[in-house]
Design a protein around this motif. Structure first.
Motif, PDB file in Angstrom:
ATOM      1  N   LEU A 180      -8.317   3.745   7.140  1.00  0.00           N
ATOM      2  CA  LEU A 180      -7.963   2.749   6.126  1.00  0.00           C
ATOM      3  C   LEU A 180      -7.650   1.378   6.736  1.00  0.00           C
ATOM      4  CD1 LEU A 180      -5.680   5.037   3.928  1.00  0.00           C
ATOM      5  CD2 LEU A 180      -8.126   4.578   3.658  1.00  0.00           C
TER       6      LEU A 180
ATOM      7  N   LEU B 182       0.758   5.213   0.337  1.00  0.00           N
ATOM      8  CA  LEU B 182      -0.043   6.357   0.762  1.00  0.00           C
ATOM      9  C   LEU B 182       0.768   7.628   0.564  1.00  0.00           C
ATOM     10  CD1 LEU B 182      -1.483   4.973   4.124  1.00  0.00           C
ATOM     11  CD2 LEU B 182      -2.680   5.191   1.931  1.00  0.00           C
TER      12      LEU B 182
ATOM     13  N   GLU C 172      -1.829  -1.116  -3.881  1.00  0.00           N
ATOM     14  CA  GLU C 172      -2.986  -0.293  -3.545  1.00  0.00           C
ATOM     15  C   GLU C 172      -2.478   1.144  -3.394  1.00  0.00           C
ATOM     16  OE1 GLU C 172      -6.299  -1.164  -2.971  1.00  0.00           O
ATOM     17  OE2 GLU C 172      -5.783  -3.165  -3.716  1.00  0.00           O
TER      18      GLU C 172
ATOM     19  N   LEU D  23       0.853  -1.187   0.000  1.00  0.00           N
ATOM     20  CA  LEU D  23       0.000   0.000   0.000  1.00  0.00           C
ATOM     21  C   LEU D  23       0.889   1.237   0.000  1.00  0.00           C
ATOM     22  CD1 LEU D  23      -2.694   1.594   0.398  1.00  0.00           C
ATOM     23  CD2 LEU D  23      -2.438   1.183   2.867  1.00  0.00           C
TER      24      LEU D  23
ATOM     25  N   PHE E 105      -6.344   6.107  -7.911  1.00  0.00           N
ATOM     26  CA  PHE E 105      -6.257   5.967  -6.457  1.00  0.00           C
ATOM     27  C   PHE E 105      -7.603   5.445  -5.988  1.00  0.00           C
ATOM     28  CE2 PHE E 105      -2.593   8.575  -6.959  1.00  0.00           C
ATOM     29  CZ  PHE E 105      -1.845   8.452  -5.805  1.00  0.00           C
ATOM     30  N   LYS E 106      -7.577   4.562  -4.997  1.00  0.00           N
ATOM     31  CA  LYS E 106      -8.818   3.958  -4.513  1.00  0.00           C
ATOM     32  C   LYS E 106      -9.167   4.352  -3.084  1.00  0.00           C
ATOM     33  CE  LYS E 106      -8.329  -0.129  -7.393  1.00  0.00           C
ATOM     34  NZ  LYS E 106      -8.006  -1.554  -7.404  1.00  0.00           N
ATOM     35  N   HIS E 107      -8.190   4.800  -2.327  1.00  0.00           N
ATOM     36  CA  HIS E 107      -8.405   5.021  -0.900  1.00  0.00           C
ATOM     37  C   HIS E 107      -8.117   6.478  -0.555  1.00  0.00           C
ATOM     38  CE1 HIS E 107      -8.601   0.710  -0.883  1.00  0.00           C
ATOM     39  NE2 HIS E 107      -7.397   0.667  -1.433  1.00  0.00           N
ATOM     40  N   PHE E 108      -9.088   7.131   0.079  1.00  0.00           N
ATOM     41  CA  PHE E 108      -9.002   8.565   0.356  1.00  0.00           C
ATOM     42  C   PHE E 108      -9.352   8.871   1.806  1.00  0.00           C
ATOM     43  CE2 PHE E 108     -10.450   7.932  -4.013  1.00  0.00           C
ATOM     44  CZ  PHE E 108      -9.469   8.610  -4.722  1.00  0.00           C
TER      45      PHE E 108
ATOM     46  N   GLY F  62      -3.379   5.212  -2.077  1.00  0.00           N
ATOM     47  CA  GLY F  62      -4.268   6.053  -1.277  1.00  0.00           C
ATOM     48  C   GLY F  62      -3.623   7.371  -0.921  1.00  0.00           C
TER      49      GLY F  62
ATOM     50  N   ARG G 271      -9.293  15.393  -5.761  1.00  0.00           N
ATOM     51  CA  ARG G 271      -9.906  14.078  -5.962  1.00  0.00           C
ATOM     52  C   ARG G 271     -10.026  13.690  -7.439  1.00  0.00           C
ATOM     53  NH1 ARG G 271     -13.252  11.310  -1.979  1.00  0.00           N
ATOM     54  NH2 ARG G 271     -13.657   9.304  -2.891  1.00  0.00           N
TER      55      ARG G 271
END
Length: 196
Positions: free
Chosen positions: A124, A47, A87, A45, A107-110, A89, A99
């Motif tokens: 998350l 970030l 992944e 992941l 990107f999938k995670h915010f 985020g 966004r």
């Protein structure tokens, strides 16, 4: 020192030649290339902070008061190169102005409007990815808690001095000008996925 004080009233002194090791810094600085690459191999992941990392931290306002941000294409292409392998985020202290660009990059995670990055990270937790398999790039003091927690911490060259002193990797490029690309290439190489 009074009970409850966060620091002693006089600085701590050590014997000549003796150096007290800060457990965070002992683990974090200086990180050798081999250590950084070993950590990068484990990452599942990635970030990122937005302002000061994906952008140079400046905000532009139109005559109508609409805020705009600029993103570097090199960073964007780096995200394209890695997005099928990890992944992705963001944890940002500001609302989700970026966004649209982030969704373009898949990107999938915010976690927006999170000045406390550890609180954003907690949002998350449902992903179930252990800390040592998370990389985070931040640039300012409110990123320190999360930078100390993740498996691979990074910052742009123009990050706050306390951040540069804490992370595993300080990029040569400043925020919004290729820093993310450097981190992405390092992770891809460590995982044996760099094809160029």
């Amino acid at each position: 020192m009074k009970r409850g004080d966060a620091r002693p009233s006089t600085p701590l002194r050590y014997a000549q030649g003796e150096r007290k090791k800060d457990p965070v810094r002992a683990e974090r600085r200086p990180a050798t290339r081999a250590v950084v690459e070993a950590r990068a191999q484990k990452i599942r992941l990635l970030l990122l902070d937005v302002d000061g990392v994906l952008t140079d931290g400046r905000l532009y306002y139109t005559a109508e008061g609409e805020a705009m941000k600029a993103f570097d294409v090199k960073d964007g292409h780096g995200i394209v190169l890695i997005r099928d392998h990890l992944e992705l985020g963001v944890i940002s202290g500001r609302p989700g102005l970026a966004r649209k660009r982030l969704e373009e990059l898949r990107f999938k995670h915010f976690a927006f409007s999170q000045r406390d990055k550890l609180q954003g990270y907690a949002e998350l937790a449902h992903l179930g990815i252990p800390d040592e398999e998370v990389a985070y790039m931040g640039d300012d003091v409110n990123d320190l808690g999360l930078l100390k927690r993740v498996g691979l911490s990074a910052c742009p060259a123009d990050a706050h001095p306390s951040v540069r002193a804490t992370v595993h990797l300080v990029t040569q490029a400043p925020g919004g000008r290729g820093a993310v690309r450097e981190l992405v290439e390092l992770i891809l190489r460590a995982k044996g996925l760099w094809q160029y």
